[in-house]
Scaffold this motif. Structure first.
Motif, PDB file in Angstrom:
ATOM      1  N   ILE A  71       0.866  -1.178   0.000  1.00 40.28           N
ATOM      2  CA  ILE A  71       0.000   0.000   0.000  1.00 40.28           C
ATOM      3  C   ILE A  71       0.904   1.230   0.000  1.00 40.28           C
ATOM      4  CG2 ILE A  71      -1.829   1.228   1.223  1.00 40.28           C
ATOM      5  CD1 ILE A  71      -2.439  -1.475   2.663  1.00 40.28           C
ATOM      6  N   VAL A  72       0.817   2.047  -1.040  1.00 34.66           N
ATOM      7  CA  VAL A  72       1.675   3.223  -1.158  1.00 34.66           C
ATOM      8  C   VAL A  72       0.914   4.469  -0.713  1.00 34.66           C
ATOM      9  CG1 VAL A  72       3.002   4.687  -2.728  1.00 34.66           C
ATOM     10  CG2 VAL A  72       3.025   2.204  -3.024  1.00 34.66           C
ATOM     11  N   TYR A  73       1.525   5.226   0.198  1.00 36.64           N
ATOM     12  CA  TYR A  73       0.972   6.500   0.653  1.00 36.64           C
ATOM     13  C   TYR A  73       1.697   7.670  -0.010  1.00 36.64           C
ATOM     14  CZ  TYR A  73      -1.257   3.528   4.140  1.00 36.64           C
ATOM     15  OH  TYR A  73      -2.004   2.553   4.753  1.00 36.64           O
ATOM     16  N   ASP A  74       3.015   7.562  -0.130  1.00 39.61           N
ATOM     17  CA  ASP A  74       3.820   8.550  -0.839  1.00 39.61           C
ATOM     18  C   ASP A  74       4.949   7.823  -1.554  1.00 39.61           C
ATOM     19  OD1 ASP A  74       2.917  11.392  -0.197  1.00 39.61           O
ATOM     20  OD2 ASP A  74       3.099  10.567   1.832  1.00 39.61           O
ATOM     21  N   GLY A  75       5.318   8.322  -2.741  1.00 37.58           N
ATOM     22  CA  GLY A  75       6.385   7.704  -3.515  1.00 37.58           C
ATOM     23  C   GLY A  75       5.850   6.786  -4.592  1.00 37.58           C
ATOM     24  N   GLU A  76       6.734   5.985  -5.151  1.00 39.22           N
ATOM     25  CA  GLU A  76       6.371   5.043  -6.210  1.00 39.22           C
ATOM     26  C   GLU A  76       7.155   3.744  -6.043  1.00 39.22           C
ATOM     27  OE1 GLU A  76       5.539   8.007 -10.044  1.00 39.22           O
ATOM     28  OE2 GLU A  76       7.462   6.951  -9.847  1.00 39.22           O
ATOM     29  N   VAL A  77       6.505   2.630  -6.397  1.00 39.73           N
ATOM     30  CA  VAL A  77       7.140   1.311  -6.366  1.00 39.73           C
ATOM     31  C   VAL A  77       6.901   0.629  -7.704  1.00 39.73           C
ATOM     32  CG1 VAL A  77       7.198  -0.956  -5.254  1.00 39.73           C
ATOM     33  CG2 VAL A  77       6.825   1.084  -3.864  1.00 39.73           C
ATOM     34  N   GLU A  78       7.980   0.104  -8.298  1.00 39.42           N
ATOM     35  CA  GLU A  78       7.870  -0.697  -9.519  1.00 39.42           C
ATOM     36  C   GLU A  78       8.158  -2.153  -9.175  1.00 39.42           C
ATOM     37  OE1 GLU A  78      10.153   0.713 -12.790  1.00 39.42           O
ATOM     38  OE2 GLU A  78       9.174   2.679 -12.830  1.00 39.42           O
ATOM     39  N   HIS A  79       7.322  -3.042  -9.714  1.00 38.64           N
ATOM     40  CA  HIS A  79       7.396  -4.465  -9.400  1.00 38.64           C
ATOM     41  C   HIS A  79       7.500  -5.265 -10.696  1.00 38.64           C
ATOM     42  CE1 HIS A  79       5.975  -8.441  -7.918  1.00 38.64           C
ATOM     43  NE2 HIS A  79       5.293  -8.446  -9.041  1.00 38.64           N
ATOM     44  N   ARG A  80       8.238  -6.384 -10.617  1.00 37.84           N
ATOM     45  CA  ARG A  80       8.315  -7.326 -11.739  1.00 37.84           C
ATOM     46  C   ARG A  80       8.512  -8.713 -11.164  1.00 37.84           C
ATOM     47  NH1 ARG A  80      12.628  -8.615 -15.765  1.00 37.84           N
ATOM     48  NH2 ARG A  80      14.080  -7.662 -14.295  1.00 37.84           N
ATOM     49  N   ASP A  81       7.782  -9.727 -11.691  1.00 34.46           N
ATOM     50  CA  ASP A  81       7.934 -11.071 -11.157  1.00 34.46           C
ATOM     51  C   ASP A  81       8.043 -12.108 -12.265  1.00 34.46           C
ATOM     52  OD1 ASP A  81       5.281 -12.217 -11.807  1.00 34.46           O
ATOM     53  OD2 ASP A  81       4.491 -10.904 -10.259  1.00 34.46           O
ATOM     54  N   SER A  82       8.454 -13.313 -11.871  1.00 37.46           N
ATOM     55  CA  SER A  82       8.732 -14.377 -12.838  1.00 37.46           C
ATOM     56  C   SER A  82       7.475 -15.003 -13.405  1.00 37.46           C
ATOM     57  CB  SER A  82       9.595 -15.464 -12.182  1.00 37.46           C
ATOM     58  OG  SER A  82       8.940 -16.014 -11.047  1.00 37.46           O
ATOM     59  N   ALA A  83       6.296 -14.649 -12.856  1.00 40.67           N
ATOM     60  CA  ALA A  83       5.035 -15.148 -13.408  1.00 40.67           C
ATOM     61  C   ALA A  83       4.445 -14.189 -14.438  1.00 40.67           C
ATOM     62  CB  ALA A  83       4.030 -15.389 -12.288  1.00 40.67           C
ATOM     63  N   GLY A  84       5.168 -13.108 -14.730  1.00 40.65           N
ATOM     64  CA  GLY A  84       4.708 -12.154 -15.728  1.00 40.65           C
ATOM     65  C   GLY A  84       3.987 -10.955 -15.168  1.00 40.65           C
ATOM     66  N   GLY A  85       3.845 -10.892 -13.844  1.00 40.98           N
ATOM     67  CA  GLY A  85       3.189  -9.748 -13.231  1.00 40.98           C
ATOM     68  C   GLY A  85       4.130  -8.570 -13.115  1.00 40.98           C
ATOM     69  N   GLY A  86       3.554  -7.380 -13.045  1.00 45.47           N
ATOM     70  CA  GLY A  86       4.390  -6.213 -12.861  1.00 45.47           C
ATOM     71  C   GLY A  86       3.649  -4.929 -13.121  1.00 45.47           C
ATOM     72  N   GLY A  87       4.264  -3.840 -12.688  1.00 48.12           N
ATOM     73  CA  GLY A  87       3.675  -2.535 -12.897  1.00 48.12           C
ATOM     74  C   GLY A  87       4.229  -1.537 -11.905  1.00 48.12           C
TER      75      GLY A  87
END
Length: 287
Positions: A71-87
């Protein structure tokens, strides 16, 4: 009426990679049985980051047997996983990643945020899965701020953002394996709040900002977690100041919890199996 069981404070602070300065509020090593179906919560920040051209965060690492909720309140997080998920997720957004049968992933600050710097604040919650659901394929849910219902409380007391579960007629967008409520609360100082919950469920209230008074007379302030007894179906509290809170409520799984690092299973044999699967590459890799 839900009665306070105890107030839990941080187990200590540490850095996850070089991008997440966290306080560990609870984990499966200390209150696993009382907090089920929740396993762990890290509270990152608030922290001011200077601009950089470098990637800040944590590189490829595995998970199996549970879900991570960011859960992001301030800032940004980028995600990538081996199942093809990300954003990429930013203020008000949520990332719900189901590791289940196993994957590897990475988490870094968003490129624009890293370049510009700024205030960073987020929560990462680990949610346990039942034995049968630990075998499910991984999946990934990006939940944008605009998808999350924002419900006004009566008496102009504040708002409930329903990430998961149900508040009144409003359902959260997160898909969960077991019944739970994950609500982002913004409560005005001087307000009395009353929530109906299921008797027998785990119920907690975490303070990110502000101060809350409980019916028993105790007060909660920043980074305090109130854990309530499972008896009773009504939670009542007063906001002593304008407050930003996270409400967690769910049906306990009542299964053994055996965890080691990034894996949470039901037996030690399953933990050894998870390590073997990761080392053999069966959880995948990031290219």
């Amino acid at each position: 009426m839900k009665k306070l069981s105890y107030i839990k404070q941080s187990n200590g602070s540490h850095w996850v990679g070089d991008g997440f300065p966290v306080r560990n509020i609870f984990s499966y090593t200390d209150i696993a049985e009382e907090i089920s179906p929740f396993l762990m919560m890290d509270y990152a920040g608030p922290h001011q980051f200077e601009p950089t051209e470098a990637k800040r965060g944590v590189g490829e690492h595995p998970h199996k047997g549970f879900e991570t909720v960011t859960i992001v309140y301030d800032g940004e997080v980028e995600h990538r996983d081996s199942a093809g998920g990300g954003g990429k997720i930013g203020p008000g957004d949520v990332q719900w990643m189901t590791a289940a049968s196993g994957l590897v992933h990475e988490e870094f600050h968003g490129r624009d945020f890293a370049k510009n710097g700024g205030k960073f604040e987020m929560i990462q919650l680990w949610v346990n899965l039942s034995a049968k659901d630990k075998k499910a394929p991984p999946k990934y849910q990006t939940i944008s701020n605009t998808q999350i219902p924002e419900v006004k409380l009566s008496g102009d007391a504040g708002i409930v953002r329903v990430i998961a579960g149900q508040y009144g007629d409003h359902a959260g967008p997160a898909s969960t394996f077991s019944p739970m409520n994950v609500w982002d609360l913004r409560i005005k100082g001087g307000s009395r709040v009353e929530f109906k919950v299921n008797a027998g469920d785990t119920t907690t209230l975490f303070v990110l900002k502000g101060k809350v008074g409980l019916q028993s007379g105790e007060e909660l302030s920043e980074a305090d977690l109130a854990v309530f007894e499972r008896d009773g179906d009504t939670l009542v509290f007063n906001a002593l100041e304008d407050s930003k809170l996270l409400f967690l409520n769910g049906k306990p799984l009542n299964e053994p919890v055996v965890g080691y690092g990034p894996f949470v299973m039901n037996t030690e044999a399953e933990i050894r199996q998870a390590f073997m699967e990761y080392r053999s590459g069966r959880m995948g890799h990031l290219s």
